[in-house]
Design an enzyme around this catalytic site. Sequence first.
Site, short mmCIF file in Angstrom:
data_model
loop_
_atom_site.label_atom_id
_atom_site.label_comp_id
_atom_site.label_asym_id
_atom_site.label_seq_id
_atom_site.Cartn_x
_atom_site.Cartn_y
_atom_site.Cartn_z
N GLN A 140 53.36 41.51 104.77
CA GLN A 140 53.81 40.37 103.96
C GLN A 140 54.11 40.73 102.50
OE1 GLN A 140 51.97 36.26 104.41
NE2 GLN A 140 51.18 36.81 102.42
N GLU A 182 58.16 34.58 96.80
CA GLU A 182 57.35 34.92 95.62
C GLU A 182 58.14 35.76 94.63
OE1 GLU A 182 53.59 36.57 96.81
OE2 GLU A 182 52.95 34.66 97.68
N ASP A 212 49.37 43.42 101.23
CA ASP A 212 48.74 42.30 101.93
C ASP A 212 49.35 42.28 103.33
OD1 ASP A 212 47.66 40.00 102.90
OD2 ASP A 212 48.54 38.65 101.41
N GLU A 257 44.72 43.98 101.59
CA GLU A 257 44.30 42.58 101.80
C GLU A 257 44.54 42.19 103.26
OE1 GLU A 257 46.18 40.06 98.91
OE2 GLU A 257 45.96 38.27 100.16
N ASP A 283 41.33 37.47 102.25
CA ASP A 283 42.01 36.25 101.78
C ASP A 283 41.76 35.16 102.82
OD1 ASP A 283 43.75 34.24 101.02
OD2 ASP A 283 45.58 35.40 101.29
N LYS A 308 41.63 31.49 95.75
CA LYS A 308 42.70 30.50 95.61
C LYS A 308 42.02 29.13 95.59
CE LYS A 308 46.16 33.06 98.39
NZ LYS A 308 46.59 33.26 99.79
N ARG A 337 49.93 30.97 94.95
CA ARG A 337 50.38 30.74 96.32
C ARG A 337 51.87 31.02 96.37
NH1 ARG A 337 46.30 28.61 99.70
NH2 ARG A 337 47.66 29.64 101.21
N LYS A 358 46.66 37.91 90.93
CA LYS A 358 47.79 38.28 91.80
C LYS A 358 48.90 37.25 91.67
CE LYS A 358 48.05 38.05 96.45
NZ LYS A 358 48.17 38.37 97.89
P1 PGA Z 1 50.56 32.05 100.87
O1 PGA Z 1 50.47 33.63 100.83
O2 PGA Z 1 50.43 31.52 99.50
O3 PGA Z 1 51.89 31.82 101.50
O4 PGA Z 1 49.42 31.61 101.76
C1 PGA Z 1 49.79 34.33 99.86
C2 PGA Z 1 48.86 35.34 100.45
O5 PGA Z 1 48.72 35.45 101.68
O6 PGA Z 1 48.21 36.04 99.69
ZN ZN Z 2 47.00 37.07 101.42
#
Ligand code: PGA
Ligand code: ZN
Length: 388
Positions: A140, A182, A212, A257, A283, A308, A337, A358
């Site tokens: 990802q 992102e 990640d 991650e 995470d 988060k 996010r 991050k």
């Molecule tokens: P998400 O991804 O904000 O789409 O959940 C961020 C991550 O997995 O770190």
């Molecule tokens: Zn993550």
Amino acid sequence: MIKDILGFKIFNSRGEETILVKTITDKGSFYGSAPSGASVGKYEAATLNITTSLKILSKIKENFIGLREEDYEVLEELLIQLAGERFKNIGSHLGFALSSSFLKAATLNKPYKYFEDISFPYPIGNVVGGGAHGGGTDIQEFHLIPTRAKTIKEAIEMNIEGIKRIKEIFKSYDRFFGKNDENALISDFDDEKTLEIISRVARSLDLKIGVDIAASELWDPQKGKYVYKKLGKEATPGEQLDAIKELINKWNIYFVEDPFHEDDFKKFSELRKWKRRILICGDDLFATNIKRLKEGLKYDSCNSTIVKPNQIGNILLGMRYSEFAIKNDIKTVISHRSGETNDWIISDISLGLGNFVKTGVWGGERLSKLNRLIEIWDSIDKPKMVKN
Ligand code: PGA
Ligand code: ZN
């Protein structure tokens, strides 16, 4: 004193609806808005749609009107009570946005009121992406981490220089296809080729590399395997462990991650046993939940955790989670996010509570967090980077 609280339906960086909250006190108006994930773990707080969230706000705001905004923890405790188990009654969008506006009202937008020791986190910059965020890779996120930077500005600048160089390399192969959720770069190179290019750039700038894997997104519980769609490959948990070890060794990876899915505490701990110096980060595994982190400590699954606040519901719970992690020698990564707004509150809580922060490297909603850190660095006496 809180005079009123207003809610607005706005859009996040992915064009999805989200909520903006404005808390009005005798001293001014203070805003908070909520992010949303795309690779959302199953242990995260409940989410509600924004129309419902606005209706709930108009019902619950009477509980807060007339209270002193200086009593930040009182406001947050009340919010937690009203929210119920897993924030089901309120949802994490309203929870995050309200508590962000409360914290700003309490501190008058000054983050350092709460922390004596202001040290700045190192930015983990998402530079190339795939998976649920869009892009050519199964992994990802691919990160650059400027662990040798002396100032926050230098750290941010190194990541920006890194992403520019990677973009030029993608372009030179005619394989640059834009940016994802992102603002990380997209190409159609696979995981290996992407890592080859990133490691070339990381070496030239003396940066470290992170990934990640977001393995819950790859995990197929029916098959009991990780499915790499783009590579056309599948891996049992044992094969996944071997593949992650190989990746770490081959590319000298410093931060990993979610290499396994969100229920596999044991495989995380096998990876930890194998190599203790690198950061193994949870995470989806922890979902910013102290109970789950305690489980992780029992197994020695990780030495690092994503934080988060919207995974657990509000900012106070996110800060308490960070404090708990730090007390237990777990490095904290305060994280954005994928669907973001310009709210910079995660940067404020990363001061004193984050070893890392991050975000993406560029794009307005990512830079709002990074620029906030620069502004604070330049406004205080003797700022320093955190000792990791
Ligand atoms: P998400 O991804 O904000 O789409 O959940 C961020 C991550 O997995 O770190
Ligand atoms: Zn993550």
